[in-house]
Design a protein around this motif. Structure first.
Motif, PDB file in Angstrom:
ATOM      1  N   VAL A   1      58.066 -80.872  -1.490  1.00 43.11           N
ATOM      2  CA  VAL A   1      58.557 -80.782  -2.870  1.00 43.11           C
ATOM      3  C   VAL A   1      59.031 -79.358  -3.125  1.00 43.11           C
ATOM      4  CG1 VAL A   1      57.959 -81.036  -5.306  1.00 43.11           C
ATOM      5  CG2 VAL A   1      57.033 -82.640  -3.623  1.00 43.11           C
TER       6      VAL A   1
ATOM      7  N   ASN B   1      62.060 -82.780  -8.678  1.00 40.46           N
ATOM      8  CA  ASN B   1      61.684 -83.572  -9.856  1.00 40.46           C
ATOM      9  C   ASN B   1      62.723 -83.521 -10.960  1.00 40.46           C
ATOM     10  OD1 ASN B   1      61.100 -80.929 -10.538  1.00 40.46           O
ATOM     11  ND2 ASN B   1      59.384 -81.501 -11.858  1.00 40.46           N
TER      12      ASN B   1
ATOM     13  N   ARG C   1      53.718 -86.271  -1.322  1.00 38.41           N
ATOM     14  CA  ARG C   1      54.660 -85.337  -1.955  1.00 38.41           C
ATOM     15  C   ARG C   1      53.951 -84.004  -2.155  1.00 38.41           C
ATOM     16  NH1 ARG C   1      53.768 -89.631  -5.406  1.00 38.41           N
ATOM     17  NH2 ARG C   1      52.927 -88.076  -6.823  1.00 38.41           N
ATOM     18  N   ILE C   2      54.312 -83.029  -1.320  1.00 41.91           N
ATOM     19  CA  ILE C   2      53.528 -81.798  -1.311  1.00 41.91           C
ATOM     20  C   ILE C   2      54.398 -80.573  -1.563  1.00 41.91           C
ATOM     21  CG2 ILE C   2      52.020 -80.358   0.113  1.00 41.91           C
ATOM     22  CD1 ILE C   2      50.970 -82.898   1.373  1.00 41.91           C
ATOM     23  N   GLY C   3      54.019 -79.812  -2.578  1.00 42.97           N
ATOM     24  CA  GLY C   3      54.763 -78.610  -2.932  1.00 42.97           C
ATOM     25  C   GLY C   3      53.950 -77.343  -2.743  1.00 42.97           C
ATOM     26  N   SER C   4      53.034 -77.078  -3.665  1.00 46.54           N
ATOM     27  CA  SER C   4      52.368 -75.772  -3.706  1.00 46.54           C
ATOM     28  C   SER C   4      51.659 -75.394  -2.406  1.00 46.54           C
ATOM     29  CB  SER C   4      51.412 -75.703  -4.897  1.00 46.54           C
ATOM     30  OG  SER C   4      50.588 -76.829  -4.940  1.00 46.54           O
TER      31      SER C   4
ATOM     32  N   MET D   1      49.400 -85.376  -3.663  1.00 49.04           N
ATOM     33  CA  MET D   1      50.065 -84.084  -3.809  1.00 49.04           C
ATOM     34  C   MET D   1      49.181 -83.038  -3.125  1.00 49.04           C
ATOM     35  SD  MET D   1      51.288 -84.842  -7.782  1.00 49.04           S
ATOM     36  CE  MET D   1      50.818 -83.263  -8.352  1.00 49.04           C
ATOM     37  N   SER D   2      49.482 -81.760  -3.311  1.00 53.80           N
ATOM     38  CA  SER D   2      48.723 -80.732  -2.583  1.00 53.80           C
ATOM     39  C   SER D   2      47.213 -80.873  -2.747  1.00 53.80           C
ATOM     40  CB  SER D   2      49.136 -79.330  -3.057  1.00 53.80           C
ATOM     41  OG  SER D   2      50.465 -79.082  -2.682  1.00 53.80           O
TER      42      SER D   2
ATOM     43  N   ILE E   1      61.552 -87.379  -7.606  1.00 54.15           N
ATOM     44  CA  ILE E   1      60.154 -87.743  -7.845  1.00 54.15           C
ATOM     45  C   ILE E   1      59.724 -87.566  -9.295  1.00 54.15           C
ATOM     46  CG2 ILE E   1      59.504 -87.208  -5.456  1.00 54.15           C
ATOM     47  CD1 ILE E   1      58.338 -84.558  -6.480  1.00 54.15           C
TER      48      ILE E   1
ATOM     49  N   MET F   1      54.791 -95.942  -6.595  1.00 57.95           N
ATOM     50  CA  MET F   1      54.405 -94.530  -6.688  1.00 57.95           C
ATOM     51  C   MET F   1      53.433 -94.353  -7.849  1.00 57.95           C
ATOM     52  SD  MET F   1      55.105 -91.543  -8.628  1.00 57.95           S
ATOM     53  CE  MET F   1      56.167 -90.110  -8.639  1.00 57.95           C
TER      54      MET F   1
ATOM     55  N   LYS G   1      60.708 -78.096  -5.645  1.00 59.27           N
ATOM     56  CA  LYS G   1      61.115 -77.838  -7.037  1.00 59.27           C
ATOM     57  C   LYS G   1      60.865 -76.406  -7.495  1.00 59.27           C
ATOM     58  CE  LYS G   1      56.740 -79.487  -8.979  1.00 59.27           C
ATOM     59  NZ  LYS G   1      56.031 -80.654  -9.525  1.00 59.27           N
TER      60      LYS G   1
ATOM     61  N   MET H   1      50.674 -91.095  -9.772  1.00 61.37           N
ATOM     62  CA  MET H   1      50.048 -89.773  -9.779  1.00 61.37           C
ATOM     63  C   MET H   1      48.630 -89.922 -10.306  1.00 61.37           C
ATOM     64  SD  MET H   1      53.187 -87.578 -11.311  1.00 61.37           S
ATOM     65  CE  MET H   1      52.593 -85.900 -11.141  1.00 61.37           C
TER      66      MET H   1
HETATM   67  C1  LIG Z   1      55.399 -81.151  -8.348  1.00 62.69           C
HETATM   68  C2  LIG Z   1      55.153 -82.527  -7.936  1.00 62.69           C
HETATM   69  C3  LIG Z   1      54.493 -82.807  -6.737  1.00 62.69           C
HETATM   70  C4  LIG Z   1      53.947 -81.729  -5.821  1.00 62.69           C
HETATM   71  O1  LIG Z   1      52.829 -81.143  -6.433  1.00 62.69           O
HETATM   72  P1  LIG Z   1      51.994 -79.994  -5.699  1.00 62.69           P
HETATM   73  O2  LIG Z   1      50.692 -80.017  -6.416  1.00 62.69           O
HETATM   74  O3  LIG Z   1      52.763 -78.742  -5.900  1.00 62.69           O
HETATM   75  O4  LIG Z   1      51.863 -80.370  -4.279  1.00 62.69           O
HETATM   76  C5  LIG Z   1      54.323 -84.133  -6.373  1.00 62.69           C
HETATM   77  N1  LIG Z   1      54.774 -85.135  -7.155  1.00 62.69           N
HETATM   78  C6  LIG Z   1      55.414 -84.908  -8.319  1.00 62.69           C
HETATM   79  C7  LIG Z   1      55.881 -86.069  -9.112  1.00 62.69           C
HETATM   80  C8  LIG Z   1      55.632 -83.601  -8.741  1.00 62.69           C
HETATM   81  O5  LIG Z   1      56.266 -83.381  -9.903  1.00 62.69           O
END
Ligand SMILES: *Cc1c(COP(=O)(O)O)cnc(C)c1O
Length: 225
Positions: free
Chosen positions: A33, A56, A218-221, A202-203, A77, A159, A35, A161
């Motif tokens: 991710v 996103n 879905r991994i960002g941070s 996620m992370s 996402i 999907m 973003k 969260m």
């Molecule tokens: C930002 C985001 C992520 C990633 O989140 P992190 O905690 O940074 O890994 C995953 N899914 C969605 C929908 C997001 O907006």
């Protein structure tokens, strides 16, 4: 920030979580991710071998698309407004965050106009937390019956969260809830609907998601620190 080494660490954790759950790690796809980072960082992700990128917001997707084009597989996402759909059809691999029939119908219309079929996931709000987007589980039958008739979209899975402040057991319950819902939908055997993908984790919670059957994380941070 050492992106390549962060990716390696996360991939190792994905492998461990998969093995612990008795699953084949190869069936789990890491979506980076991007973003919060620029196109240059996204390019480093690709150089490290991760070719699935998630954004996103439509504008930040378009900025990166201009820089990186079709080489990565793009995933949308975040919450998508119907008036932005026209900018992304034909450019994105998978839209994870389809959370209403209305939005699905708009995607269908724009895809048909281009002679395409757009792959989507349907987002559910399993926890019931009001701040989360996603449809309520009780709506699933009505929604999927209608989705199955739209020829410009192909529903590939679900999907969700987890709630932001959930404890581990609550988080797992949400992920297990999405898996059970996908099994239920699969049993309805609607045409044009497949349950190939569970996009969850996620992370902070991808290991729990993998133990409950996620195959898109879905991994960002964790990659950009
Ligand atoms: C930002 C985001 C992520 C990633 O989140 P992190 O905690 O940074 O890994 C995953 N899914 C969605 C929908 C997001 O907006």
């Amino acid at each position: 920030m050492n992106i390549a080494s962060n990716i390696e660490t996360v991939q190792e954790k994905i492998r461990c979580a998969a093995e612990k759950a008795g699953r084949n790690p190869d069936e789990i796809t890491l979506i980076a991710v991007t973003k919060t980072v620029d196109s240059e960082a996204a390019r480093q992700v690709m150089q490290a071998g991760v070719l699935d990128l998630g954004e996103n917001r439509v504008q930040s997707f378009l900025d990166k698309y201009e820089a990186l084009g079709d080489e990565p597989r793009w995933h949308i996402i975040g919450h998508l407004q119907t008036n932005k759909v026209k900018y992304i059809i034909g450019k994105v691999q998978l839209i994870h965050s389809v959370d209403s029939l209305h939005l699905a119908e708009e995607i269908n219309k724009k895809a048909l106009a281009l002679g395409l079929s757009q792959d989507i996931l349907f987002q559910f709000n399993i926890s019931g937390e009001t701040s989360k987007s996603g449809a309520a589980e009780e709506e699933a039958e009505r929604i999927f019956e209608a989705l199955s008739k739209l020829q410009g979209i192909s529903v590939r899975g679900l999907m969700t969260m987890a709630p932001l402040l959930a404890d581990d057991s609550e988080t797992k319950q949400v992920f297990a809830g999405l898996r059970k819902l996908s099994e239920k939908i699969s049993n309805w055997q609607y045409p044009n609907i497949s349950m190939d993908y569970l996009s969850m984790g996620m992370s902070g919670d991808f290991e729990a998601a993998i133990s409950e059957g996620a195959n898109l994380v879905r991994i960002g941070s964790a990659l950009f620190k």
